[in-house]
Design a protein around this motif. Structure first.
Motif, short mmCIF file in Angstrom:
data_model
loop_
_atom_site.label_atom_id
_atom_site.label_comp_id
_atom_site.label_asym_id
_atom_site.label_seq_id
_atom_site.Cartn_x
_atom_site.Cartn_y
_atom_site.Cartn_z
N UNK A 30 0.64 -1.37 -0.09
CA UNK A 30 -0.07 0.20 -0.06
C UNK A 30 1.00 1.29 -0.10
N UNK A 31 1.79 1.48 0.71
CA UNK A 31 2.64 2.66 0.83
C UNK A 31 4.08 2.24 0.90
N UNK A 32 4.89 2.92 0.04
CA UNK A 32 6.16 2.56 -0.24
C UNK A 32 7.02 3.24 -1.19
N UNK A 33 8.19 3.37 -1.28
CA UNK A 33 8.92 4.02 -2.33
C UNK A 33 9.91 3.22 -3.10
N UNK A 34 9.93 3.58 -4.32
CA UNK A 34 11.25 2.80 -5.42
C UNK A 34 11.96 3.93 -5.44
N UNK A 35 13.17 3.54 -5.10
CA UNK A 35 14.38 4.58 -5.03
C UNK A 35 15.69 4.14 -5.98
N UNK A 36 16.17 4.99 -6.30
CA UNK A 36 17.13 4.88 -7.46
C UNK A 36 18.31 5.90 -7.59
N UNK A 37 19.30 5.68 -8.07
CA UNK A 37 20.20 6.78 -8.40
C UNK A 37 20.36 7.19 -9.81
N UNK A 38 20.55 8.29 -10.08
CA UNK A 38 20.87 8.70 -11.54
C UNK A 38 21.93 9.53 -11.70
N UNK A 39 22.81 9.46 -12.96
CA UNK A 39 23.75 10.73 -13.34
C UNK A 39 23.95 10.73 -14.96
N UNK A 40 24.31 11.63 -15.50
CA UNK A 40 24.53 12.05 -16.77
C UNK A 40 25.93 12.42 -16.89
N UNK A 41 26.81 11.41 -17.21
CA UNK A 41 28.09 11.62 -17.30
C UNK A 41 28.56 12.54 -18.57
N UNK A 42 27.67 12.53 -19.65
CA UNK A 42 27.56 13.47 -20.56
C UNK A 42 26.00 13.38 -21.24
N UNK A 43 25.73 14.19 -22.14
CA UNK A 43 24.44 14.50 -22.51
C UNK A 43 23.91 13.17 -23.54
N UNK A 44 25.12 12.44 -23.96
CA UNK A 44 24.50 11.34 -24.98
C UNK A 44 24.28 10.06 -24.18
N UNK A 45 24.47 9.90 -22.88
CA UNK A 45 23.93 8.68 -21.98
C UNK A 45 23.76 8.94 -20.90
N UNK A 46 23.05 8.18 -20.28
CA UNK A 46 22.45 8.37 -18.69
C UNK A 46 22.92 6.81 -17.97
N UNK A 47 23.36 7.18 -16.76
CA UNK A 47 23.39 5.89 -15.92
C UNK A 47 22.57 5.84 -15.00
N UNK A 48 21.93 4.67 -14.53
CA UNK A 48 21.05 4.69 -13.32
C UNK A 48 21.61 3.44 -12.40
N UNK A 49 21.12 3.49 -11.26
CA UNK A 49 21.36 2.16 -10.40
C UNK A 49 20.26 1.31 -10.63
N UNK A 50 20.26 0.10 -10.04
CA UNK A 50 19.04 -0.65 -10.02
C UNK A 50 18.09 -0.06 -9.21
N UNK A 51 16.96 -0.66 -9.32
CA UNK A 51 15.74 0.01 -8.38
C UNK A 51 15.81 -0.71 -7.23
#
Length: 122
Positions: A30-51
């Protein structure tokens, strides 16, 4: 994380998908969060952590602290979260929508960066 949980009982034994808290290892309902990390080392690619998934409150704070240690702000990471209800709505919408055919947006290549340590939290 979203996990398959073995369940015994009536009417039959089942394998059930569920949100399991990465802090306390109990089912999130019922109540919880999905948490992750993100960064953009350059504008052509994005990096994320697992969820990762957490109950709101102490579990959420513990997962965010672990995330910050493994995906540090000093390295360009930002932590983000969505309430599970919102996450499910986005997921359901994206299941029926092709990013490649979206005339209003541009697909950004991404890489999932696995953590250096396991999220086994107290």
């Amino acid at each position: 994380m979203i996990e398959i949980v073995a369940r015994n009982g009536s009417p039959e034994a089942m394998l059930c998908p569920a949100f399991i808290c990465d802090a306390c290892r109990k089912q999130v309902m019922e109540a919880g969060n999905v948490i992750y990390a993100v960064r953009y080392p350059d504008q052509s690619e994005r990096e994320t952590s697992p969820l990762f998934v957490a109950h709101k409150g102490a579990c959420d704070m513990a997962v965010q602290q672990w995330l910050a240690a493994n995906y540090p702000v000093a390295d360009g990471w930002s932590d983000l979260w969505d309430e599970i209800d919102d996450f499910l709505a986005y997921l359901g919408g994206n299941f029926k929508r092709s990013f490649a055919e979206d005339a209003d947006g541009q697909y950004v290549p991404h890489v999932v960066v696995m953590p250096a340590t396991s999220p086994k939290l107290p």
